[in-house]
Each structure stands twice: as C-alpha cells, then as structure tokens.
Design an enzyme around this catalytic site. Structure first.
Site, PDB file in Angstrom:
ATOM      1  N   HIS A 160       0.885  -1.156   0.000  1.00 26.76           N
ATOM      2  CA  HIS A 160       0.000   0.000   0.000  1.00 26.76           C
ATOM      3  C   HIS A 160       0.928   1.211   0.000  1.00 26.76           C
ATOM      4  CE1 HIS A 160      -4.013  -1.590   0.919  1.00 26.76           C
ATOM      5  NE2 HIS A 160      -3.386  -2.546   1.573  1.00 26.76           N
ATOM      6  N   HIS A 219      -6.574  -1.282  10.787  1.00 23.70           N
ATOM      7  CA  HIS A 219      -6.877   0.144  11.036  1.00 23.70           C
ATOM      8  C   HIS A 219      -7.572   0.313  12.390  1.00 23.70           C
ATOM      9  CE1 HIS A 219      -5.598   2.344   7.568  1.00 23.70           C
ATOM     10  NE2 HIS A 219      -6.463   1.853   6.706  1.00 23.70           N
ATOM     11  N   GLY A 221      -7.337   6.448   6.003  1.00 24.88           N
ATOM     12  CA  GLY A 221      -6.868   7.676   5.361  1.00 24.88           C
ATOM     13  C   GLY A 221      -7.770   8.866   5.631  1.00 24.88           C
TER      14      GLY A 221
HETATM   15 FE   FE2 Z   1      -6.435   1.860   4.427  1.00 23.10          FE
END
Ligand code: FE2
Length: 584
Positions: A10, A129, A314
C-alpha cells in the site's frame, strides 16, 4: 513475544515492532528511501525497527501484515458474479495477489544473512486500522471507525472495542467509498498526487458550498448511517486503477468519468489558475465529506451509546472534520493516532495479533516519537566531514550544552523572525512533524507564510501553517479545549486572538493545533515556554523539516536541507548552526 507489523504493497509502506504488547519502534519506508509515500516492501524500515529493538529477524516470533486477500471472500465472489468485471482486470488482480504472497521470501531477499523462522499472519486491512485506533488509545471502551479508499474489498468498517476485544460489526464494501469520492474530486480539482486531499481541505474555506446539490447526487446517504456512490461518476469499479510505479511513488489514473465533467464543468489542469468555481467545489467536497461522516457518526452513537470515538483510515487524516466531532455529534472524546492512514496498519496489524493471541492491554500511544534517534557523535562526525560546506556558507557553529540556554537562543531567533530548523530526539511516526523534525517560526508575523514559502517550502499560497501550543494554554486561545498531540484536529481560534497570530490562523479563523506536553516532549515544551516568556504568545508556528521531500530523518539530511535552503538557524541536538544575518 516479538511481533513485526507491516504495511506493505500500500502507499506509505511501514514497519513497527511490538515486544510483549509495547511498541518499541515504528517508521515509514519513505523516510529511508527519500521518496514520498513509498509503496512496496518496507525493508529499510524493518531493518531500522530491528536495530532499535536490538534484535535480528531470528528473534521475531510473528510477522503481521495488514492485508488478507481471503477476508470477505464471499462478498467478493458475489460481486464478481453479479457485476462481471473485465476479465483482464481479474487477471491483473490475481497476478498482483501472487506477487504479494510470500513474506518469508521477501524477508529473506531483503535482509540477507538474517533468518525468520516464525509465523506470518494476515490481518484484514480494516481490522488493522481499527486496532491501530483502539488498542493503543487511552480508552477502555469506544466506538471504533475506519474510513479510507479501499483495503481488502472494503472502504469503511466499524465496531466496538472493549478492553482487548475488538471486532468488526459492519463494513462499507467496494465499490462504494468516501475516500474514493474525496480522491477523485481532488484529481478533478487539479491535484494529481497521492495524498493531495489535504490541499482540497486547505482550499475549501476560501469557497462557498455552492455545489451541494451536485455533491448529493454523487454521494447518497443511507438511513443506516452508511453511504453509496453514484457509480456513473467513477471508473474504479470498471478499470484497474491500482498503483502505477514511478520510482516507488504511488500514482493513479483519473478516477472520474466524463459524467462528472458534465455535472461540475471542465476539470482543472494542475497548471491552471485556481478560480472561484474551484474554491466552491473544494468547499462543497469537504462539506459533503463532513455530511456523510457526521451522518454515520450520529447513527453509530445511537447504536452503541458510548462517549469515546477512536478513528483510523486515510479519511481520519481529515483534521477539519475530526475537529468538529465533539461539536456536531454526542461523542465526547476522540482519539486519532499520528499515522492514521495506511502506515498505521503496521502498528495495527501487530496489536491486532497481540490481542488475538491473548495479550493484555498495557500500552497507550501518547506521543509520536518512535523513529530513528541519533547520537551526539553523529553530529560531530557530520561537522567534520562537511566542514568545507559549512564554512563556505559562512555559518557559525556553537555547542550549547545547557538546555535552558539552548531553548532561549532558539526562541530568541524565532522571535526575531528567523526560520529555525529544530532537530531533536527520535523521528516522529506519521506524516506530521511534532517538534523533533520541525521548522519553527514566529506565529505573530503576518508575512511569515510568505517568508517560509520563499525560503524553503514553496507550497501553494492557500495552504495554512499550523501552531504548536503549550497544552495548558489551549482554552485561552481556542474555542475548544482538548489534547491534540498529533495535529489531528482543527479548532477555531478565539476571535480576539486571531489577529495576534496571523501566520497560523487560516482564512476561516481555524488552526490545526498540536498541543505540547511537558511530559512527552520536555525540550520542545521548554522552547515554546521561552518563546512565551519573550512574546506573551505560548505557541510557535510548526511545519515539517523538509523541502519537497519526505521529512528529514538523519542529521545529514537536516544539515543538507539547511545548507541548500534559506533557513536561518539549525538547532540539531545541542549544536546551533547560524547563517550570518541578511545572508539567507
Ligand atoms: Fe487503508
């Protein structure tokens, strides 16, 4: 138990090392490679984390990576059957998957001579996350929410964390995504680079929300709190849009379709001037994001009834929206760790695994200083090897061992309007410089933004600079009072104070503050105290120590940045480099 956490393949690839449930080190690969948002395998960040922990790969018992291709497999298959995407697209994804499969092989290739014999664990992207938001927060219970573009076929996930337990209750699945909405509109507005969303966020207050009807066509809110995109405006569900590699930087093709141009008018090219229409669209994009975000948060509070909120993904970098949570929703406390984007998945994957393997909760991330440190000897060595350049620049060099005197000197130069590089201790984890790899300036000077931009930053004139403020002084200067140690919330500056600090007051009277604590960064706290003693203003302007590059990591990069830009002073450890007055 030693867990190496990874965000790989990523953007913002990163590594972190967790020893018996406590974080030892964490860093993004971009800082070592010197390429912003580096995508790929974080071999240098891994090597750093092992060095910091005094370990080798052989000591690592588990590797946890924030990606699990098997996650939500049924949902993926159902989507493929009902939507029949392009065969080439499926082939491309399968090929990518194969390339990402063998972590053991990658470790062996990238860290030759070292051997990993432990287990590799794949943690679903959004679970990593969520864990990065909750398991290192000060909360014992919280609603936990992750919002991003996409990861493992989802763009958002939420649930409740209690103690060490945390599970995903619901997801927003591909192809619907708030992150994708913001990203596509950022491209439409002529900001093509990965991570440019914060430019739209900075531009938004200059415009009016004149395009809300159009925005509400693009994003539709659902009664359950989730949202959908009108896919007519997007390409990501039809074509392969994953990373294009260019020296390790992530790049994307345009994500929007001609239908969006029909709805909003012609897109702006990066070289076009910014007009009122663009400002209004930026404002409307931010307003639409907030509308969807608060709609979801309100439903989540109704459903779970908890006062605490932990955010990641994000979109959790949207500090403007984060700063309004306590005003707009019933949530009372908000926690966002400094690397809330994909880099944070390295920490999240490690902690998700630690808690899955029955580890107790004992760690709170209350500061961001998890990166490389330096020794006084490094600076001495650097001064010897770069002596000729330092001399050619006419710089004076002085060592000030007394911390009070060192901080007084830096504060005095700051109050004189000088641009001061401030390089101390361990590098920050996450994209924000928080007083260890920072450039500090006087927030009282209206011309400071121009001076900074002409000497070093050369960033768009509409973008604001941020203040670092002593944590006890927040209530006097801001309309909200909360600890914001990672610059993850924007608050309104009190009207009576705005004119006193024009360099850190955005056009709408807001400021993206960092609250500085004596406990977690005593030297930076002392610098700001000295500045307050000189000026009655308990804050400095703080921007990242870099010039169109990743934030500096090593002393060498700091000195080079100082020498090639118009920076006036560099305080590195106890050493003070100063350019002759009027020379910069
Ligand atoms: Fe992500």
């Amino acid at each position: 138990m030693i867990i190496l956490g990874l965000n790989a393949f990523h953007a913002d690839s990163a590594a972190a090392i967790v020893h018996d449930g406590a974080l030892i080190a964490a860093a993004e690969e971009e800082r070592f490679r010197r390429v912003k948002h580096w995508v790929g395998f974080p071999s240098q960040a891994i090597a750093y984390c092992l060095r910091e922990a005094g370990m080798t790969l052989a000591d690592v018992t588990h590797v946890a990576i924030n990606q699990d291709n098997r996650a939500v497999m049924l949902r993926k298959l159902a989507y493929l059957v009902s939507h029949r995407p392009d065969f080439a697209l499926i082939l491309h994804r399968l090929k990518n998957r194969k390339a990402r499969d063998s972590i053991q092989e990658l470790l062996a290739r990238n860290l030759p001579g070292d051997r990993f014999d432990g287990e590799v664990h794949r943690i679903e992207h959004h679970l990593a996350h969520l864990s990065s938001a909750f398991h290192i927060s000060p909360f014992q219970d919280a609603v936990v929410l992750s919002v991003d573009s996409f990861g493992d076929f989802s763009s958002a996930a939420w649930g409740v964390g209690r103690g060490r337990t945390l599970s995903i209750d619901r997801r927003v699945y591909f192809p619907h995504s708030l992150g994708m909405f913001y990203h596509a509109l950022t491209q439409y507005l002529g900001f093509p680079h990965y991570g440019d969303e914060y430019k739209v966020m900075g531009l938004a207050p200059y415009g009016k929300p004149a395009f809300m009807d159009a925005m509400r066509k693009i994003v539709r809110l659902r009664p359950d709190g989730a949202y959908e995109l009108d896919l007519a405006y997007f390409r990501h569900h039809k074509e392969e849009i994953s990373y294009r590699w260019a020296g390790g930087s992530p790049e994307f093709v345009d994500l929007f379709t001609p239908a969006l141009e029909k709805l909003l008018g012609p897109p702006r090219a990066p070289s076009d001037p910014i007009e009122d229409r663009h400002r209004d669209i930026a404002r409307s994009v931010q307003a639409m994001y907030e509308e969807a975000f608060f709609h979801l948060l309100t439903r989540l509070h109704e459903r779970y009834g908890l006062a605490n909120l932990a955010l990641a993904g994000g979109c959790a970098m949207n500090s403007v929206a984060n700063g309004k949570v306590r005003r707009v929703t019933p949530f009372r406390r908000v926690y966002v760790q400094p690397a809330a984007g994909d880099a944070g998945g390295a920490v999240g994957a490690a902690f998700a695994l630690w808690h899955k393997l029955d580890g107790a909760r004992s760690f709170v991330m209350d500061h961001a200083y998890w990166g490389p440190r330096f020794n006084p000897g490094d600076i001495q060595e650097l001064m010897t090897s770069r002596q000729a350049e330092i001399k050619a620049a006419g710089c004076s060099v002085e060592t000030i061992e007394d911390e009070a005197e060192l901080c007084r000197r830096a504060a005095t130069r700051t109050a004189e309007g000088k641009v001061v590089g401030w390089f101390q201790g361990r590098m920050e984890w996450g994209p924000r410089a928080l007083g260890n790899r920072s450039i500090v300036c006087d927030p009282r000077r209206a011309d400071m933004k121009l001076i900074l931009n002409s000497k070093i930053k050369r960033r768009e004139s509409f973008r604001p600079f941020a203040p670092s403020i002593l944590e006890e002084e927040v209530a006097d200067w801001f309309e909200e009072d909360d600890a914001v140690p990672f610059m993850m919330q924007v608050f309104q500056i009190r009207e009576a104070k705005q004119a006193l600090i024009p360099a850190v007051t955005h056009v709408d009277g807001s400021g993206r503050l960092q609250t500085v604590s004596r406990r977690t960064n005593p030297r930076y706290y002392r610098l700001i105290e000295c500045f307050r003693d000189l000026t009655d203003v308990p804050m400095v302007l703080n921007t990242s120590f870099n010039e169109n590059e990743p934030v500096v990591c090593e002393p060498k990069e700091a000195l080079e940045c100082f020498l090639r830009t118009g920076m006036d002073v560099l305080v590195m450890g106890e050493t003070v480099f100063e350019r002759p007055a009027g020379d910069a």
